[in-house]
Design an enzyme around this catalytic site. Structure first.
Site, PDB file in Angstrom:
ATOM      1  N   ARG A 240       0.833  -1.190   0.000  1.00 16.99           N
ATOM      2  CA  ARG A 240       0.000   0.000   0.000  1.00 16.99           C
ATOM      3  C   ARG A 240       0.870   1.243   0.000  1.00 16.99           C
ATOM      4  O   ARG A 240       1.885   1.314   0.695  1.00 16.99           O
ATOM      5  CB  ARG A 240      -0.920   0.035   1.240  1.00 16.99           C
ATOM      6  CG  ARG A 240      -2.078  -0.945   1.205  1.00 16.99           C
ATOM      7  CD  ARG A 240      -3.125  -0.519   0.179  1.00 16.99           C
ATOM      8  NE  ARG A 240      -4.278  -1.420   0.155  1.00 16.99           N
ATOM      9  CZ  ARG A 240      -4.396  -2.477  -0.627  1.00 16.99           C
ATOM     10  NH1 ARG A 240      -3.394  -2.809  -1.436  1.00 16.99           N
ATOM     11  NH2 ARG A 240      -5.488  -3.218  -0.612  1.00 16.99           N
ATOM     12  N   GLU A 269      -3.124   7.668  -6.408  1.00 18.22           N
ATOM     13  CA  GLU A 269      -3.090   6.862  -7.633  1.00 18.22           C
ATOM     14  C   GLU A 269      -4.223   7.258  -8.564  1.00 18.22           C
ATOM     15  O   GLU A 269      -5.396   7.182  -8.170  1.00 18.22           O
ATOM     16  CB  GLU A 269      -3.188   5.371  -7.280  1.00 18.22           C
ATOM     17  CG  GLU A 269      -1.986   4.884  -6.492  1.00 18.22           C
ATOM     18  CD  GLU A 269      -2.113   3.458  -5.993  1.00 18.22           C
ATOM     19  OE1 GLU A 269      -1.108   2.902  -5.533  1.00 18.22           O
ATOM     20  OE2 GLU A 269      -3.236   2.891  -6.062  1.00 18.22           O
ATOM     21  N   HIS A 291       0.606  -0.065  -9.914  1.00 23.68           N
ATOM     22  CA  HIS A 291      -0.294  -0.859  -9.067  1.00 23.68           C
ATOM     23  C   HIS A 291      -0.829  -2.069  -9.827  1.00 23.68           C
ATOM     24  O   HIS A 291      -2.047  -2.320  -9.880  1.00 23.68           O
ATOM     25  CB  HIS A 291      -1.452  -0.002  -8.542  1.00 23.68           C
ATOM     26  CG  HIS A 291      -2.050  -0.545  -7.274  1.00 23.68           C
ATOM     27  ND1 HIS A 291      -2.515   0.251  -6.256  1.00 23.68           N
ATOM     28  CD2 HIS A 291      -2.266  -1.824  -6.850  1.00 23.68           C
ATOM     29  CE1 HIS A 291      -3.001  -0.495  -5.281  1.00 23.68           C
ATOM     30  NE2 HIS A 291      -2.853  -1.766  -5.624  1.00 23.68           N
TER      31      HIS A 291
END
Length: 325
Positions: A240, A269, A291
């Site tokens: 994370r 993000e 990600h």
């Protein structure tokens, strides 16, 4: 709390967060369905107003939206992390929240080691050097511009002892690495299988993060920890954004306190162009991926199948993978 509807309205807020190749099977009960490619935070409340079931991956459900949806009974999160949902508000309303478990047991560890291998052997730096014509300039069969280190015999410090952390440890041990599971920061006495947090920071050649983001882990690696890193380790984060203080990471790379870093997550993000990690993206010892550690085709299909299983389990009266506030 309203009774279950005979023909419940289901809303999927952000279908595009799953790859287009992913198959979502038809839910095995009568329903109406609204599928949105993506949903901005200020659009959530209106889109779920009449829903009994909401599916979301990253679209946030805050208290106002939850209390503004009187028919809402179930939220299916298409991910493991549930920090995008106000769980306390759900508990007050009696709304059940479920998440996805153990779907990424192969993809995240493999991505973790892809980053480790690439950095430990300077793969990206050498590739870019070849493209620039450096091999021809060297005038011999090889050149040695960037460091290359073996993994065998090195120490791998793992923060997080869930299924992903354990899978990473198994791969590391198969490669001849010494693996250390860290205690939680600021805690002691977790037993002989755990190494104190500060010792892991000091003695690891590679540190990899596999823990959730919560108040106790926010910025758990920052200036203090970087200053303690005696072996100039690689730092890998496929967990994370927010576990590492990003300005401190930039300073650690600039000062040489660490040998390199591979990150798949950031605090925002997508990150803005002036984000600290975007400014590092061109460095030969830093890799930033968008990600996607979780996103092998196999893992996403497993997630999608489990997602529908969770919805159907709720409708059958036996909800599973329930998340408490």
């Amino acid at each position: 709390m309203p009774h279950p509807q005979d023909n419940p309205h289901v809303v999927f807020l952000d279908r595009d967060t799953l790859s287009p190749e992913t198959r979502l099977r038809e839910m095995a009960f009568p329903h109406s369905l609204a599928v949105h490619a993506r949903t901005a935070p200020d659009e959530v409340a209106e889109r779920i107003r009449d829903a009994e079931i909401v599916i979301t991956n990253k679209a946030p459900l805050d208290r106002e939206a939850i209390f503004g949806a009187p028919k809402l009974r179930f939220i299916a999160v298409a991910a493991t992390g549930t920090n995008i949902v106000d769980l306390k508000a759900c508990a007050e309303r009696g709304i059940i929240v479920s998440n996805i478990l153990n779907y990424a047991i192969n993809t995240v560890p493999e991505h973790t080691f892809a980053l480790i291998f690439a950095l430990r052997r300077s793969i990206v730096a050498y590739r870019e050097a070849v493209i620039r014509g450096r091999w021809q300039e060297a005038q011999q069969f090889c050149f040695f511009d960037y460091p290359i280190r073996d993994l065998a015999g090195s120490t791998l410090g793992i923060m997080g002892d869930g299924v992903l952390g354990r899978a990473v440890a198994e791969i590391g041990q198969a490669l001849g690495m010494r693996t250390l599971f860290s205690t939680y920061k600021g805690t002691e006495g977790m037993g002989p299988l755990y190494t104190p947090f500060d010792e892991v920071i000091r003695t690891s050649d590679i540190i990899t993060l596999h823990c959730p983001l919560m108040p106790s882990t926010q910025n758990m690696i920052s200036h203090r920890e970087f200053a303690m890193m005696e072996r100039r380790p690689l730092l890998i984060n496929t967990a994370r954004g927010g576990l590492v203080e990003e300005e401190a990471l930039a300073e650690a790379l600039d000062s040489g306190r660490i040998g390199g870093a591979g990150f798949d997550v950031v605090t925002s993000e997508p990150p803005p162009a002036d984000h600290p990690l975007m400014k590092l993206a061109a460095r030969p010892n830093f890799i930033l991926t968008p990600h996607v550690a979780w996103a092998s085709q196999e893992a996403i299909q497993t997630l999608a199948d489990q997602l529908i299983d969770n919805v159907e389990a709720f409708r059958s009266g036996s909800p599973r993978n329930c998340v408490a506030a």
